[in-house]
Design a protein around this motif. Structure first.
Motif, PDB file in Angstrom:
ATOM      1  N   PHE A 191      -5.033   2.533 -11.154  1.00  0.00           N
ATOM      2  CA  PHE A 191      -3.847   2.882 -11.920  1.00  0.00           C
ATOM      3  C   PHE A 191      -4.014   2.588 -13.414  1.00  0.00           C
ATOM      4  O   PHE A 191      -3.264   3.106 -14.235  1.00  0.00           O
ATOM      5  CB  PHE A 191      -2.604   2.194 -11.336  1.00  0.00           C
ATOM      6  CG  PHE A 191      -2.163   2.789 -10.023  1.00  0.00           C
ATOM      7  CD1 PHE A 191      -1.778   4.123  -9.948  1.00  0.00           C
ATOM      8  CD2 PHE A 191      -2.138   2.040  -8.861  1.00  0.00           C
ATOM      9  CE1 PHE A 191      -1.372   4.695  -8.743  1.00  0.00           C
ATOM     10  CE2 PHE A 191      -1.737   2.593  -7.644  1.00  0.00           C
ATOM     11  CZ  PHE A 191      -1.352   3.922  -7.593  1.00  0.00           C
ATOM     12  N   PHE A 212       2.236   1.709  -3.398  1.00  0.00           N
ATOM     13  CA  PHE A 212       1.259   2.315  -4.315  1.00  0.00           C
ATOM     14  C   PHE A 212       1.112   3.809  -4.034  1.00  0.00           C
ATOM     15  O   PHE A 212       0.887   4.593  -4.959  1.00  0.00           O
ATOM     16  CB  PHE A 212      -0.099   1.605  -4.210  1.00  0.00           C
ATOM     17  CG  PHE A 212      -0.069   0.194  -4.718  1.00  0.00           C
ATOM     18  CD1 PHE A 212       0.467  -0.087  -5.973  1.00  0.00           C
ATOM     19  CD2 PHE A 212      -0.551  -0.856  -3.962  1.00  0.00           C
ATOM     20  CE1 PHE A 212       0.517  -1.392  -6.449  1.00  0.00           C
ATOM     21  CE2 PHE A 212      -0.498  -2.162  -4.428  1.00  0.00           C
ATOM     22  CZ  PHE A 212       0.038  -2.436  -5.674  1.00  0.00           C
ATOM     23  N   GLU A 270      -6.477  -1.003  -6.566  1.00  0.00           N
ATOM     24  CA  GLU A 270      -5.292  -0.335  -7.097  1.00  0.00           C
ATOM     25  C   GLU A 270      -5.142  -0.571  -8.608  1.00  0.00           C
ATOM     26  O   GLU A 270      -4.773   0.338  -9.356  1.00  0.00           O
ATOM     27  CB  GLU A 270      -4.014  -0.746  -6.353  1.00  0.00           C
ATOM     28  CG  GLU A 270      -3.675  -2.222  -6.330  1.00  0.00           C
ATOM     29  CD  GLU A 270      -4.244  -2.939  -5.107  1.00  0.00           C
ATOM     30  OE1 GLU A 270      -5.271  -2.466  -4.553  1.00  0.00           O
ATOM     31  OE2 GLU A 270      -3.674  -3.975  -4.712  1.00  0.00           O
ATOM     32  N   ARG A 271      -5.460  -1.799  -9.054  1.00  0.00           N
ATOM     33  CA  ARG A 271      -5.298  -2.049 -10.480  1.00  0.00           C
ATOM     34  C   ARG A 271      -6.311  -1.242 -11.295  1.00  0.00           C
ATOM     35  O   ARG A 271      -5.982  -0.684 -12.339  1.00  0.00           O
ATOM     36  CB  ARG A 271      -5.386  -3.535 -10.809  1.00  0.00           C
ATOM     37  CG  ARG A 271      -4.655  -3.802 -12.128  1.00  0.00           C
ATOM     38  CD  ARG A 271      -4.693  -5.230 -12.608  1.00  0.00           C
ATOM     39  NE  ARG A 271      -4.557  -6.167 -11.521  1.00  0.00           N
ATOM     40  CZ  ARG A 271      -4.922  -7.438 -11.617  1.00  0.00           C
ATOM     41  NH1 ARG A 271      -5.432  -7.892 -12.758  1.00  0.00           N
ATOM     42  NH2 ARG A 271      -4.782  -8.248 -10.597  1.00  0.00           N
ATOM     43  N   GLY A 273      -1.813   5.299  -0.591  1.00  0.00           N
ATOM     44  CA  GLY A 273      -2.056   4.083  -1.365  1.00  0.00           C
ATOM     45  C   GLY A 273      -3.469   3.558  -1.150  1.00  0.00           C
ATOM     46  O   GLY A 273      -4.129   3.100  -2.090  1.00  0.00           O
ATOM     47  N   THR A 274      -3.942   3.627   0.091  1.00  0.00           N
ATOM     48  CA  THR A 274      -5.317   3.197   0.373  1.00  0.00           C
ATOM     49  C   THR A 274      -6.317   4.126  -0.305  1.00  0.00           C
ATOM     50  O   THR A 274      -7.358   3.682  -0.802  1.00  0.00           O
ATOM     51  CB  THR A 274      -5.561   3.148   1.898  1.00  0.00           C
ATOM     52  OG1 THR A 274      -4.557   2.338   2.499  1.00  0.00           O
ATOM     53  CG2 THR A 274      -6.932   2.560   2.214  1.00  0.00           C
ATOM     54  N   ALA A 286      -5.822   5.653  -3.136  1.00  0.00           N
ATOM     55  CA  ALA A 286      -5.821   5.248  -4.546  1.00  0.00           C
ATOM     56  C   ALA A 286      -6.710   4.014  -4.748  1.00  0.00           C
ATOM     57  O   ALA A 286      -7.512   3.940  -5.685  1.00  0.00           O
ATOM     58  CB  ALA A 286      -4.391   4.960  -5.007  1.00  0.00           C
ATOM     59  N   ARG A 287      -6.543   3.040  -3.844  1.00  0.00           N
ATOM     60  CA  ARG A 287      -7.346   1.806  -3.906  1.00  0.00           C
ATOM     61  C   ARG A 287      -8.835   2.127  -3.793  1.00  0.00           C
ATOM     62  O   ARG A 287      -9.654   1.626  -4.575  1.00  0.00           O
ATOM     63  CB  ARG A 287      -6.891   0.936  -2.744  1.00  0.00           C
ATOM     64  CG  ARG A 287      -7.563  -0.358  -2.591  1.00  0.00           C
ATOM     65  CD  ARG A 287      -6.876  -1.144  -1.486  1.00  0.00           C
ATOM     66  NE  ARG A 287      -5.598  -1.683  -1.911  1.00  0.00           N
ATOM     67  CZ  ARG A 287      -4.596  -2.018  -1.092  1.00  0.00           C
ATOM     68  NH1 ARG A 287      -4.707  -1.824   0.206  1.00  0.00           N
ATOM     69  NH2 ARG A 287      -3.482  -2.536  -1.562  1.00  0.00           N
ATOM     70  N   THR A 291       0.835  -1.200   0.000  1.00  0.00           N
ATOM     71  CA  THR A 291       0.000   0.000   0.000  1.00  0.00           C
ATOM     72  C   THR A 291       0.871   1.253   0.000  1.00  0.00           C
ATOM     73  O   THR A 291       0.600   2.210  -0.729  1.00  0.00           O
ATOM     74  CB  THR A 291      -0.943  -0.011   1.212  1.00  0.00           C
ATOM     75  OG1 THR A 291      -1.552  -1.295   1.293  1.00  0.00           O
ATOM     76  CG2 THR A 291      -2.023   1.033   1.064  1.00  0.00           C
ATOM     77  N   THR A 328      -8.457  -5.709  -8.173  1.00  0.00           N
ATOM     78  CA  THR A 328      -8.152  -4.929  -6.977  1.00  0.00           C
ATOM     79  C   THR A 328      -8.435  -3.459  -7.267  1.00  0.00           C
ATOM     80  O   THR A 328      -8.449  -3.034  -8.424  1.00  0.00           O
ATOM     81  CB  THR A 328      -6.675  -5.062  -6.569  1.00  0.00           C
ATOM     82  OG1 THR A 328      -5.856  -4.620  -7.660  1.00  0.00           O
ATOM     83  CG2 THR A 328      -6.306  -6.496  -6.218  1.00  0.00           C
TER      84      THR A 328
END
Lengths: 204, 204
Positions: free
Chosen positions: A83, A52, A79-80, B53-54, B56-57, A49, A77
């Motif tokens: 991004f 990312f 994130e995928r 990062g979270t 973004a997720r 995380t 996911t």
């Protein structure tokens, strides 16, 4: 000498060679943009995380980023999906298909890890890419799907300004030895202990 | 009883009340979407970065997210530039103006922290927002710019499905006590030790 002492001496000599080669590569380069080797390890959450998050930050500066996912399979996911919105800046390769605990097929696992490493080397060599994330590479190393010495050699031979982030628990000592920045994520308190499942948006 | 025992007993009673109120709020709700209180603390790197990062997720799943930055001032960061691309999904409030070590003006610091907390409460109450990041709130708590009991009370009274992430070193024990997930980021090895400066794209 004992076998153990032999191995230690050989390792030390190999490391000194790698470090001398890398120092030659870096000679005269600015510390401002020197490429860092970052490792996020430990049993806690936040390793991938945080990586990312760094990817988001890098994209914010207009950088190009490469991601190789060593373990995660084809499931969706957050994130995928997120991004995927940046195809011009981001190259995303999901190489894992679920490892031995699912497949019980070591030869296939090794072949998948080798393919992921080849893809990683190509990204490391690509002059357009500023940052490479090797997500969960530590897991492939832990199960010896990849040879640690070969991986360290490839990392140390990367272009002088290339940033790399490697994630996964149980980072090998040889990797920590050559890393610039190592962070250990430690679990203090976890909701699974309270009977909660992994949640979309937070955990994946 | 001693003063100390008095304080402990009062704290315990207050916590039990808060927990009972929260349990009533959660009664009959699905654990699948129960809002988690996540704390990223420790002296290492990756606390805010993992939170980003979270974010973004969560954006990848189409969630709406609110961010309040308690400490960071007006300087440009990669994350702010990046997340500025998602005005429909993300509300970003940078409330900090650099704290005492810059300003030496405690009254102004307290006022800034209070304004940030009011903004945070509004985001916590907003039914459209799924995840709220209170970045570096721990720093404002550590310097007692905000009262920890008031903050814990506000967090515990949030809607049952609201996720919250709080970052910053030196998380208060009272916060850890009510958190669902606490991760400590520990420094193993840092490039500043080797004379390298913070780098754009990696560190900010």
């Amino acid at each position: 000498m004992t076998d153990e002492a032999d191995r230690n001496a050989a390792h030390k000599a190999a490391m000194q060679t790698l470090k001398a080669e890398r120092e030659a590569l870096m000679a005269g380069k600015s510390d401002e943009t020197r490429g860092l080797l970052v490792v996020n390890t430990g049993d806690g959450k936040g390793k991938s995380t945080a990586a990312f998050g760094t990817v988001a930050r890098a994209l914010g500066w207009g950088w190009k980023v490469g991601v190789v996912q060593y373990i995660k399979g084809k499931w969706i996911t957050g994130e995928r999906q997120f991004f995927a919105k940046f195809p011009d800046q981001l190259t995303w390769a999901t190489m894992g298909e679920g490892f031995t605990w699912d497949t019980q097929d070591r030869a296939r696992d090794v072949a998948a890890a080798e393919a992921a490493w080849d893809r990683s080397l190509a990204m490391l060599a690509d002059p357009d890419i500023n940052l490479v994330l090797l997500d969960e590479l530590n897991i492939a190393l832990r199960y010896d799907y990849l040879d640690i010495d070969k991986v360290v050699e490839g990392l140390m031979a990367r272009p002088w300004d290339k940033h790399v982030i490697i994630t996964g628990r149980n980072a090998k000592p040889q990797l920590i030895e050559v890393a610039d920045l190592v962070t250990e994520m430690t679990l203090v308190k976890h909701p699974f202990d309270q009977g909660l499942k992994a949640q979309r948006g937070i955990d994946f």
